[in-house]
Write a protein that holds these residues in place. Structure first.
Motif, PDB file in Angstrom:
ATOM      1  N   ASP A  75       0.829  -1.206   0.000  1.00  0.00           N
ATOM      2  CA  ASP A  75       0.000   0.000   0.000  1.00  0.00           C
ATOM      3  C   ASP A  75       0.866   1.260   0.000  1.00  0.00           C
ATOM      4  N   ALA A  76       1.949   1.248   0.786  1.00  0.00           N
ATOM      5  CA  ALA A  76       2.840   2.405   0.843  1.00  0.00           C
ATOM      6  C   ALA A  76       3.572   2.584  -0.487  1.00  0.00           C
ATOM      7  N   PHE A  77       4.026   1.490  -1.086  1.00  0.00           N
ATOM      8  CA  PHE A  77       4.664   1.591  -2.395  1.00  0.00           C
ATOM      9  C   PHE A  77       3.697   2.163  -3.429  1.00  0.00           C
ATOM     10  N   ARG A  78       2.443   1.693  -3.402  1.00  0.00           N
ATOM     11  CA  ARG A  78       1.450   2.212  -4.351  1.00  0.00           C
ATOM     12  C   ARG A  78       1.200   3.694  -4.108  1.00  0.00           C
ATOM     13  N   TYR A  79       1.176   4.102  -2.845  1.00  0.00           N
ATOM     14  CA  TYR A  79       0.951   5.517  -2.532  1.00  0.00           C
ATOM     15  C   TYR A  79       2.076   6.397  -3.079  1.00  0.00           C
ATOM     16  N   VAL A  80       3.321   5.991  -2.857  1.00  0.00           N
ATOM     17  CA  VAL A  80       4.453   6.765  -3.367  1.00  0.00           C
ATOM     18  C   VAL A  80       4.373   6.846  -4.890  1.00  0.00           C
ATOM     19  N   LEU A  81       4.075   5.738  -5.513  1.00  0.00           N
ATOM     20  CA  LEU A  81       3.915   5.730  -6.962  1.00  0.00           C
ATOM     21  C   LEU A  81       2.807   6.693  -7.393  1.00  0.00           C
ATOM     22  N   ALA A  82       1.707   6.704  -6.663  1.00  0.00           N
ATOM     23  CA  ALA A  82       0.605   7.624  -6.967  1.00  0.00           C
ATOM     24  C   ALA A  82       1.058   9.073  -6.840  1.00  0.00           C
ATOM     25  N   CYS A  83       1.862   9.369  -5.813  1.00  0.00           N
ATOM     26  CA  CYS A  83       2.360  10.743  -5.646  1.00  0.00           C
ATOM     27  C   CYS A  83       3.173  11.186  -6.847  1.00  0.00           C
ATOM     28  N   PHE A  84       4.029  10.310  -7.354  1.00  0.00           N
ATOM     29  CA  PHE A  84       4.862  10.673  -8.495  1.00  0.00           C
ATOM     30  C   PHE A  84       4.084  10.692  -9.802  1.00  0.00           C
ATOM     31  N   ASP A  85       3.014   9.947  -9.861  1.00  0.00           N
ATOM     32  CA  ASP A  85       2.158   9.931 -11.052  1.00  0.00           C
ATOM     33  C   ASP A  85       1.198  11.120 -11.041  1.00  0.00           C
ATOM     34  N   TRP A 144      -5.681   6.272 -14.222  1.00  0.00           N
ATOM     35  CA  TRP A 144      -5.247   7.322 -13.307  1.00  0.00           C
ATOM     36  C   TRP A 144      -6.404   7.802 -12.453  1.00  0.00           C
ATOM     37  N   ARG A 145      -7.616   7.740 -12.964  1.00  0.00           N
ATOM     38  CA  ARG A 145      -8.766   8.160 -12.143  1.00  0.00           C
ATOM     39  C   ARG A 145      -8.954   7.216 -10.949  1.00  0.00           C
ATOM     40  N   GLU A 146      -8.809   5.913 -11.185  1.00  0.00           N
ATOM     41  CA  GLU A 146      -8.899   4.946 -10.083  1.00  0.00           C
ATOM     42  C   GLU A 146      -7.732   5.130  -9.104  1.00  0.00           C
ATOM     43  N   PHE A 147      -6.566   5.441  -9.648  1.00  0.00           N
ATOM     44  CA  PHE A 147      -5.386   5.670  -8.814  1.00  0.00           C
ATOM     45  C   PHE A 147      -5.617   6.885  -7.913  1.00  0.00           C
ATOM     46  N   GLU A 148      -6.225   7.927  -8.477  1.00  0.00           N
ATOM     47  CA  GLU A 148      -6.513   9.148  -7.703  1.00  0.00           C
ATOM     48  C   GLU A 148      -7.475   8.839  -6.552  1.00  0.00           C
ATOM     49  N   THR A 149      -8.483   8.049  -6.815  1.00  0.00           N
ATOM     50  CA  THR A 149      -9.427   7.653  -5.760  1.00  0.00           C
ATOM     51  C   THR A 149      -8.693   6.888  -4.664  1.00  0.00           C
ATOM     52  N   GLY A 150      -7.829   5.963  -5.058  1.00  0.00           N
ATOM     53  CA  GLY A 150      -7.058   5.193  -4.080  1.00  0.00           C
ATOM     54  C   GLY A 150      -6.088   6.054  -3.291  1.00  0.00           C
TER      55      GLY A 150
END
Length: 170
Positions: A74-84, A127-133
């Motif tokens: 979850d933390a790895f996905r969050y960091v990835l989301a921040c950079f995306d 990216w829309r699903e990523f933003e929600t997450g």
């Protein structure tokens, strides 16, 4: 051209041409957002493509950097989301024009490729699903910690020092 190669080319064009400074600011903001998550605060590529020799070396270095730490998916996905997502948000709000849907999709495709190569599972397909997450993760995990404060202070000191050097050279 493959979807990833096309995404890399689009993102590269954004980074070096159409919204270069704004994308850089957004990436910095994305990086700083990660300081608010205690698990990430405790731990503190695209020029040649993810599958290039340089890309593979960078990904291997990232893997080595993170290997000693117990970082959850979850933390790895969050960091990835921040950079995306943070750079796209910044550009939407402050660049001379907002990123197009194709550019947002390119950014996300690039980061999906990075996730795949780093073994980060279950990254949302859009990216829309990523933003929600990302928003859900922040609601659940943002907290003020001594580690987060220390990282923020070091980051801002570094930014101020670089700004002073830039002014003295200009």
């Amino acid at each position: 051209m493959s979807g990833l190669r096309e995404a890399e080319e689009t993102y590269r064009r954004m980074a070096y041409d159409t919204v270069a400074q704004d994308l850089k600011m957004g990436l910095n903001l994305g990086f700083c957002r990660t300081f608010a998550v205690p698990e990430i605060a405790r731990v503190a590529l695209f020029e040649y493509g993810l599958d290039s020799e340089q890309g593979a070396e960078t990904i291997a270095a990232l893997d080595r950097l993170h290997a000693p730490f117990a970082i959850g998916d979850d933390a790895f996905r969050y960091v990835l989301a921040c950079f995306d997502l943070a750079p796209m948000r910044w550009c939407a709000a402050h660049a001379w024009r907002a990123p197009t849907d194709a550019e947002r999709t390119a950014s996300h495709t690039l980061h999906l490729g990075l996730a795949d190569r780093m073994g980060i599972p279950e990254v949302p397909a859009t990216w829309r699903e990523f933003e929600t997450g990302m928003r859900a993760y922040e609601r659940a995990h943002f907290a003020v910690t001594p580690e987060g404060r220390a990282l923020r202070a070091r980051a801002w000191r570094g930014r101020r020092a670089r700004a002073r050097v830039g002014r003295s050279q200009g």
